[in-house]
Motif scaffolding. Structure first.
Motif, mmCIF file in Angstrom:
data_model
loop_
_atom_site.group_PDB
_atom_site.id
_atom_site.type_symbol
_atom_site.label_atom_id
_atom_site.label_comp_id
_atom_site.label_asym_id
_atom_site.label_seq_id
_atom_site.Cartn_x
_atom_site.Cartn_y
_atom_site.Cartn_z
ATOM 1 N N HIS A 38 0.793 -1.389 0.324
ATOM 2 C CA HIS A 38 0.585 0.178 0.261
ATOM 3 C C HIS A 38 0.962 1.107 0.088
ATOM 4 O O HIS A 38 1.747 1.151 0.913
ATOM 5 C CB HIS A 38 -0.980 0.209 1.555
ATOM 6 N N VAL A 39 0.773 1.744 -0.985
ATOM 7 C CA VAL A 39 1.756 2.967 -0.751
ATOM 8 C C VAL A 39 0.454 4.666 -1.262
ATOM 9 O O VAL A 39 -0.580 4.771 -1.572
ATOM 10 C CB VAL A 39 2.153 2.863 -2.480
ATOM 11 N N ASP A 40 1.046 5.363 -0.267
ATOM 12 C CA ASP A 40 0.181 6.712 -0.101
ATOM 13 C C ASP A 40 1.064 8.195 -1.130
ATOM 14 O O ASP A 40 2.618 7.791 -0.843
ATOM 15 C CB ASP A 40 0.988 7.274 1.240
ATOM 16 N N LEU A 41 0.277 8.509 -1.981
ATOM 17 C CA LEU A 41 0.849 8.940 -2.899
ATOM 18 C C LEU A 41 1.605 10.536 -2.703
ATOM 19 O O LEU A 41 1.847 10.823 -3.050
ATOM 20 C CB LEU A 41 0.279 8.420 -4.251
ATOM 21 N N GLY A 42 1.302 11.116 -1.511
ATOM 22 C CA GLY A 42 1.235 11.856 -1.759
ATOM 23 C C GLY A 42 0.804 12.804 -1.640
ATOM 24 O O GLY A 42 -0.515 12.905 -2.041
#
Ligand SMILES: Nc1ncnc2c1ncn2[C@@H]1O[C@H](COP(=O)(O)OP(=O)(O)O)[C@@H](O)[C@H]1O
Ligand SMILES: CC(=O)N[C@@H](CCC(=O)OP(=O)(O)O)C(=O)O
Length: 295
Positions: A151-155
């Motif tokens: 799971h990646v937080d794209l900012g």
């Protein structure tokens, strides 16, 4: 004397284009000009000539530009690492400042300058201008890396939440061609980096554009053997994403096509912007160029 062939080329294009252009008289055509499609200065001039010819033929072009490779080069120079998840740039605070500088500053003004030099009436804006586009933060995305799902937080990556079409209507009524950089404010006042395809799709949808042209550096959507697929349905596109034929930056592009069709845009085409006069070629012929995506 060296100018002569260019003059003839332009005249020939005009003669061929005008009857076809009647179909698009006073119609809005959104052209997404991708960072990979922006080649050398000659190619940029070529693109600008197409925009000017469309203006002159009574079409209402709206240009949305990208600049992914150019952002990458600037980040490199500044020693900031580029990272992507599902074709979207993971954008921290330092990155979003560079994104805004390159897109809304450098590239936007380059395109406006080239169109103006060709005799067009371009005006450069981004989503922030008069709150034309309000973005919301894109939630976490799932990226697969070496078969491991993360799971990646794209900012500071946004997607258009609202398009204030009155701003664009006013610009078009003044007979100006909007050239839009895909940067927007959120309701929280933060600056968001919006994928240029997604931005173009939202603009095309809100403006009920007759056509959305997505100019990139490949002939269209390619199959596993790298052969062009001239026509695809929405269901076929979804299957090609699921089986891994469509990857990287082509994912937001195809998703944009699907969204735009759902919003009532009549036709969406992915085509090679490096082909000389790609926009005119697409609009000139009945079968067009590239990949036509329909419902
Ligand atoms: N099935 C596919 N057909 C064509 N291109 C694809 C496909 N899958 C992935 N791609 C990649 O998508 C790229 C286009 O997306 P992107 O790099 O974001 O372009 P742009 O900068 O023009 O928006 C192509 O150069 C190609 O490498
Ligand atoms: C969130 C996100 O990925 N934004 C893109 C915006 C520019 C873009 O989309 O440019 P192209 O059309 O040339 O790919 C980026 O930072 O590269």
């Amino acid at each position: 004397m060296t100018e002569l062939p260019d003059v003839f080329t332009q005249a020939e294009i005009l003669v061929q284009a005008l009857p076809h252009m009647q179909r698009y008289d006073q119609e809005i055509i959104v052209i997404k000009y991708g960072g990979h499609a922006m080649g050398d200065p000659e190619a940029a001039q070529d693109f600008a000539q197409d925009v000017v010819l469309l203006e002159q033929a009574g079409v209402k072009p709206i240009v949305v530009h990208g600049g992914g490779p150019q952002i990458g080069r600037m980040l490199d120079k500044l020693g900031i690492k580029s990272e992507f998840a599902n074709g979207l740039r993971i954008t921290d605070k330092a990155t979003v400042e560079v994104v805004e500088m390159v897109l809304a500053g450098s590239i936007n003004k380059q395109i406006v300058g080239t169109i103006s030099a060709e005799g067009g009436k371009a005006i450069g804006l981004c989503g922030k201008d008069a709150n034309m586009v309000i973005a919301r933060k894109v939630g976490r995305t799932t990226a697969t890396d070496s078969n491991i799902e993360k799971h990646v937080d794209l900012g500071f990556v946004g997607e258009p939440e609202r398009v204030n079409r009155a701003v664009l209507d006013a610009v078009l009524a003044a007979e100006l061609t909007p050239v839009l950089a895909p940067v927007a404010n959120g309701a929280d006042g933060a600056t968001y980096n919006v994928n240029a395809d997604t931005f173009a799709g939202a603009i095309a949808g809100a403006m009920r554009a007759k056509r959305l042209l997505l100019l990139t550096d490949v002939p269209g959507v390619l199959d596993k053997d790298k052969k062009l697929m001239p026509e695809l349905t929405v269901d076929q596109c979804r299957a090609l994403i699921a089986d891994g034929t469509i990857t990287g930056g082509m994912i937001p592009k195809v998703e944009t096509c699907i969204y735009a069709l759902e919003q009532g845009v009549e036709g969406v085409v992915i085509l090679d912007g490096k082909q000389p006069h790609a926009c005119l070629l697409e609009l000139l012929t009945d079968h067009g160029a590239g990949t036509l995506i329909r419902k």
